[in-house]
Design an enzyme around this catalytic site. Structure first.
Site, PDB file in Angstrom:
ATOM      1  N   ASN A 166       1.548 -10.485  83.409  1.00  0.00           N
ATOM      2  CA  ASN A 166       0.720 -11.528  84.019  1.00  0.00           C
ATOM      3  C   ASN A 166       1.388 -12.888  83.814  1.00  0.00           C
ATOM      4  OD1 ASN A 166      -2.870 -10.806  83.841  1.00  0.00           O
ATOM      5  ND2 ASN A 166      -1.279 -10.052  85.190  1.00  0.00           N
TER       6      ASN A 166
ATOM      7  N   ARG B 167      16.629 -47.653 109.904  1.00  0.00           N
ATOM      8  CA  ARG B 167      15.630 -48.676 109.583  1.00  0.00           C
ATOM      9  C   ARG B 167      14.483 -48.131 108.726  1.00  0.00           C
ATOM     10  NH1 ARG B 167      11.817 -50.960 114.125  1.00  0.00           N
ATOM     11  NH2 ARG B 167      13.489 -50.108 115.405  1.00  0.00           N
TER      12      ARG B 167
ATOM     13  N   GLU C  28      -7.608  -7.551  94.352  1.00  0.00           N
ATOM     14  CA  GLU C  28      -6.833  -8.791  94.428  1.00  0.00           C
ATOM     15  C   GLU C  28      -6.755  -9.177  95.905  1.00  0.00           C
ATOM     16  OE1 GLU C  28      -3.424  -7.259  92.431  1.00  0.00           O
ATOM     17  OE2 GLU C  28      -4.570  -6.961  90.593  1.00  0.00           O
TER      18      GLU C  28
ATOM     19  N   TYR D  66      15.535 -45.711 114.008  1.00  0.00           N
ATOM     20  CA  TYR D  66      14.627 -45.377 112.922  1.00  0.00           C
ATOM     21  C   TYR D  66      15.324 -44.665 111.758  1.00  0.00           C
ATOM     22  CZ  TYR D  66      10.612 -46.285 116.028  1.00  0.00           C
ATOM     23  OH  TYR D  66       9.690 -46.867 116.855  1.00  0.00           O
TER      24      TYR D  66
ATOM     25  N   TYR E 150     -11.452  -5.823  78.375  1.00  0.00           N
ATOM     26  CA  TYR E 150     -10.468  -5.709  79.449  1.00  0.00           C
ATOM     27  C   TYR E 150      -9.102  -6.188  78.977  1.00  0.00           C
ATOM     28  CZ  TYR E 150      -7.709  -6.506  83.594  1.00  0.00           C
ATOM     29  OH  TYR E 150      -6.686  -6.491  84.499  1.00  0.00           O
TER      30      TYR E 150
END
Length: 514
Positions: A200, A287, A418, A284, A58
């Site tokens: 790829n 702090r 895929e 906040y 392949y």
């Protein structure tokens, strides 16, 4: 290239983030470590032996994807590789910028030179020569789902080697043939597996994610500076940055951020001016800077580790193993690690902007900040920073939508061969817009904080922060009355997107050091 160009020697498998950051910024040439050349030669010899034997393998003498069971005769292998590149060049949209393309080319060189791809060394050398000549392939930004590799964008990179299409040199489009000539090359006739090895791989999604990481590091640094300036502007408390608090929790990013902010503020006269003011607690957004920005830092550090590994990876398919002579088909092209890394960078970038916008809102609220309403004298006639905060709110909100994970999406392709993909390329690409937004938000906050500090003059902040304030004032002057603010905001966005930060902050960031 300039005579002052820096040489980057690539040792595949061991290229650090600081080198990749340097490549991203440009002004470099690439060379390949000699040890890698031998691995490339051995892998190519393995492929040649398979072709000579006629063994059906392949990716070497078969079709691809759903057509993997179709055997291709030896006399048509060059045609097969050329057709692969042409048929996969289906990208669309704006072209990737040169800084990203440099990373794509460099990481493709690294991947091919790991010695598992089976390509000729001449192909690797050609990519290096094109990079060094400043010849950038034209790669459209859209068209990859981040599995089976970044097929479409990498096909557009590969067109350049065939002498097809156009390339970009110093921002100008020229033919690929002319681009090859600039690098002293002729169009390639691809050998067995070479087209597949080029197409790829995760190099495009990785390059985009690296851009996101490097830009996120910059807005993180800017966010820490802006947060420290805002603390000074509201005469906030330094007590929440006491190291003992953060050691008691044990989160490493939180501990590091608290220490960095404390260092930024060391020696501030503004802090000393209200040491006995009785202020108990700040909101906040002031702090909890260590807790929030520390968590962002931990995310960036994790993403950096993943992306450094991926930038050095052999991620095409199939892979050649020269010790056994085997060619094994797998799935290293699946970019799930990159998608996850991009998603957590997105979360960090969104939160850096979100907490910055809240500090900006705090600065404009006279009841909380103690500063003039909207940070301007003669309020009413002047709106000051009122609508600049609206811009910041719009961008912080936009980032909330953009922060939705890309990695949770998937659409099957290639006739269900895929059937699960990563969407890493989108996940990484959207980081550019998010970092732009957050740099704008943080820049507006820093501009507002500088305005607030100027109301406290002649008191001085720390030496480090006064240096930052001097840089800000070179870009943007004090707002004594309403004026056109859009240019100021753009100047401050550029400040927040820059990479000139105190070492106490850059020491925390892997892209500056690894």
């Amino acid at each position: 290239m300039s005579l002052s160009t820096q040489e980057c020697r690539l040792l595949p498998g061991a290229v650090g983030l600081a080198v990749l950051r340097t490549i991203y910024h440009g002004g470099v040439t690439l060379t390949l470590d000699d040890s890698a050349r031998d691995e490339v030669l051995k892998a190519n010899a393995t492929v040649a032996a398979i072709v000579s034997s006629g063994k059906v393998t392949y990716g070497i003498n078969t079709g691809f994807g759903k057509l993997a069971n179709t055997t291709i005769p030896a006399e048509r292998l060059a045609e097969l590789q050329r057709n692969l590149v042409l048929s996969h060049s289906v990208g669309i949209g704006d072209l990737l910028p040169d800084n990203v393309v440099r990373l794509v080319m460099a990481t493709k060189v690294i991947s091919l030179a790991r010695g598992h791809s089976g390509v000729r060394i001449e192909l690797v050398d050609a990519l290096i020569a094109l990079f060094n000549a400043g010849v950038m392939p034209c790669i459209p930004e859209k068209g990859s789902v981040g599995a089976s590799g970044d097929l479409a964008p990498l096909a557009h990179l590969s067109l350049m080697l065939l002498g097809e299409g156009e390339v970009r040199v110093n921002g100008e489009l020229i033919s690929a043939v002319d681009g090859l000539k600039l690098a002293g090359l002729q169009p390639f006739v691809l050998g067995p597996k070479e087209g597949l090895a080029l197409l790829n791989g995760t190099q495009v999604s990785t390059a985009l994610a690296l851009r996101g990481l490097f830009e996120a590091e910059n807005v993180f640094a800017a966010g820490l500076v802006a947060g420290a300036l805002s603390l000074e502007a509201i005469k906030g408390s330094i007590k929440p940055f006491d190291a003992r608090i953060h050691q008691a929790r044990g989160q490493s990013g939180q501990i590091a951020v608290a220490a960095a902010v404390s260092s930024l503020l060391t020696g501030s006269d503004i802090l000393c001016s209200h040491i006995n003011c009785g202020r108990v607690q700040d909101p906040y957004s002031i702090r909890c800077v260590p807790q929030v920005m520390g968590a962002c830092l931990d995310n960036l550090n994790h993403a950096a580790r993943v992306l450094q590994i991926e930038a050095n990876a052999a991620s095409d398919n199939p892979l050649v193993f020269t010790d056994s002579g085997e060619v094994i088909s797998g799935g290293n092209f699946h970019a799930e690690p990159v998608a996850f890394a991009a998603d957590i960078i997105a979360l960090a970038v969104a939160e850096i902007g979100a907490i910055s916008e809240r500090r900006l809102a705090l600065l404009l609220d006279t009841g909380l900040s103690g500063l003039p309403p909207f940070l301007v004298n003669d309020g009413g006639v002047n709106s000051g920073f009122m609508i600049a905060q609206v811009t910041a709110a719009a961008l912080a909100s936009e980032n909330k939508s953009l922060a939705h994970p890309g990695s949770v999406d998937s659409l099957p392709t290639s006739a269900n061969q895929e059937d699960h993909v990563s969407m890493a390329t989108y996940a990484a690409r959207r980081l550019g817009a998010m970092c732009f937004n957050t740099a704008t938000v943080v820049g507006i906050e820093a501009m507002a904080a500088a305005q607030g500090i100027d109301f406290h003059r002649p008191l001085q902040s720390s030496a480090i922060l006064e240096q930052q304030l001097a840089q800000l004032r070179q870009r943007v002057v004090f707002l004594d009355k309403d004026r056109l603010m859009a240019p100021d905001i753009e100047q401050m966005r550029q400040w927040a997107a820059s990479d000139n930060w105190p070492k106490v902050i850059t020491a925390l960031l892997p892209g500056y050091n690894a």
